[in-house]
Write a protein that holds these residues in place. Sequence first.
Motif, mmCIF file in Angstrom:
data_model
loop_
_atom_site.group_PDB
_atom_site.id
_atom_site.type_symbol
_atom_site.label_atom_id
_atom_site.label_comp_id
_atom_site.label_asym_id
_atom_site.label_seq_id
_atom_site.Cartn_x
_atom_site.Cartn_y
_atom_site.Cartn_z
ATOM 1 N N LYS A 1 -3.657 -13.477 -9.240
ATOM 2 C CA LYS A 1 -3.077 -14.607 -8.487
ATOM 3 C C LYS A 1 -3.016 -15.866 -9.359
ATOM 4 N N GLU A 2 -3.988 -16.020 -10.230
ATOM 5 C CA GLU A 2 -4.004 -17.182 -11.127
ATOM 6 C C GLU A 2 -2.822 -17.165 -12.095
ATOM 7 N N TYR A 3 -2.275 -15.977 -12.324
ATOM 8 C CA TYR A 3 -1.105 -15.827 -13.195
ATOM 9 C C TYR A 3 0.207 -15.821 -12.396
ATOM 10 N N GLY A 4 0.097 -16.176 -11.116
ATOM 11 C CA GLY A 4 1.300 -16.306 -10.284
ATOM 12 C C GLY A 4 1.754 -15.057 -9.566
ATOM 13 N N PHE A 5 0.922 -14.016 -9.549
ATOM 14 C CA PHE A 5 1.317 -12.785 -8.856
ATOM 15 C C PHE A 5 1.146 -12.944 -7.351
ATOM 16 N N GLN A 6 2.150 -12.470 -6.616
ATOM 17 C CA GLN A 6 2.114 -12.541 -5.149
ATOM 18 C C GLN A 6 2.101 -11.158 -4.502
ATOM 19 N N GLY A 7 2.384 -10.138 -5.301
ATOM 20 C CA GLY A 7 2.396 -8.771 -4.790
ATOM 21 C C GLY A 7 1.537 -7.859 -5.644
ATOM 22 N N PHE A 8 0.914 -6.865 -4.982
ATOM 23 C CA PHE A 8 0.009 -5.952 -5.680
ATOM 24 C C PHE A 8 0.220 -4.552 -5.119
ATOM 25 N N LEU A 9 0.841 -3.691 -5.915
ATOM 26 C CA LEU A 9 1.142 -2.338 -5.444
ATOM 27 C C LEU A 9 -0.039 -1.427 -5.760
ATOM 28 N N ILE A 10 -0.646 -0.895 -4.702
ATOM 29 C CA ILE A 10 -1.844 -0.059 -4.844
ATOM 30 C C ILE A 10 -1.649 1.257 -4.093
ATOM 31 N N ALA B 1 0.841 -1.202 0.000
ATOM 32 C CA ALA B 1 0.000 0.000 0.000
ATOM 33 C C ALA B 1 0.876 1.252 0.000
ATOM 34 N N GLU B 2 0.514 2.184 -0.851
ATOM 35 C CA GLU B 2 1.369 3.347 -1.092
ATOM 36 C C GLU B 2 0.840 4.636 -0.463
ATOM 37 N N PHE B 3 1.786 5.443 -0.015
ATOM 38 C CA PHE B 3 1.454 6.808 0.403
ATOM 39 C C PHE B 3 1.854 7.729 -0.747
ATOM 40 N N LYS B 4 0.850 8.355 -1.348
ATOM 41 C CA LYS B 4 1.098 9.187 -2.540
ATOM 42 C C LYS B 4 0.174 10.404 -2.515
ATOM 43 N N ARG B 5 0.760 11.594 -2.500
ATOM 44 C CA ARG B 5 -0.038 12.820 -2.447
ATOM 45 C C ARG B 5 -0.552 13.256 -3.817
ATOM 46 N N GLN B 6 0.296 13.108 -4.822
ATOM 47 C CA GLN B 6 -0.065 13.592 -6.165
ATOM 48 C C GLN B 6 0.699 12.815 -7.225
ATOM 49 N N SER B 7 0.331 13.017 -8.487
ATOM 50 C CA SER B 7 1.059 12.407 -9.595
ATOM 51 C C SER B 7 0.960 13.327 -10.810
#
Length: 262
Positions: free
Chosen positions: A231-240, A54-60
């Motif tokens: 997850k079905e494609y083998g992903f273990q991490g999810f950056l949100i 989980a990310e802390f992000k003010r702007q982009s």
Amino acid sequence: MTILDKIIAFKKKEITKIKAEVSVKKLVESPSFKRQPISLKQSLIDPYSTGIIAEFKRQSPSKGIINDKATVTEVTNGYLTANVAAQSVLTDTSFFGGTMADLMEARSVNQIKPILRKDFVVDGFQIVEAKAIGADAILLIATCLTPKELKNYGQLATDLGLEVLYEIHTQEDLDKISDLDGKIIGINNRNLKTFKVDLENSLALANQIPSNAVKVSESGISDPRIIMGLKEYGFQGFLIGENFMKTEDPGEACQEFIEQIR
């Protein structure tokens, strides 16, 4: 010139200026430099892990202000309550409104989960800096770096006890990374040159990554059901980041999201 080109050009000038003012010796002497980093990889592959970074992000650059009200302490505490696998903190000031102080504040609150320093690394100095401010892992963006830089910066991070999230967007990016075995590979669904998001990008590149590497999907994840598919494609991490940060209470939004993927 793309947004990414502008960011990298600016970042190189910025680092040159900082290096003239701060010595590596001073960074090495900082209290955080002596701490034992927490493993991002272990946190992601743990069988009970939520997999959420989980990310802390003010702007982009693409969205402008996302959340300039929530504090680092509030959000970090919320993410910890939600039981995230790791936390990501943006430290780029000019384009994302983050600071190194944000990461240091997050670290003072969060002693139990790994923290990823999210920035545009263009110089080894930034990796030493990451260790000095209390990060556990750094981001290396393949689009911005040569194969030699990826290898050298990766080795420097390892030597300092930090882990690396190698970010790719294309097959060409993936080809730049030597020996994928055991590495943490992040597939960014956002094209950093156009800032358009396409979740199919994660699925298209997933099969090119060996099973003993840790796969992370980044950007554009807004629905818990997407996690199930990844997850079905083998992903273990999810950056949100944006999905939580655009709410009034990012920690609560994160907790509600995680409850739906259990």
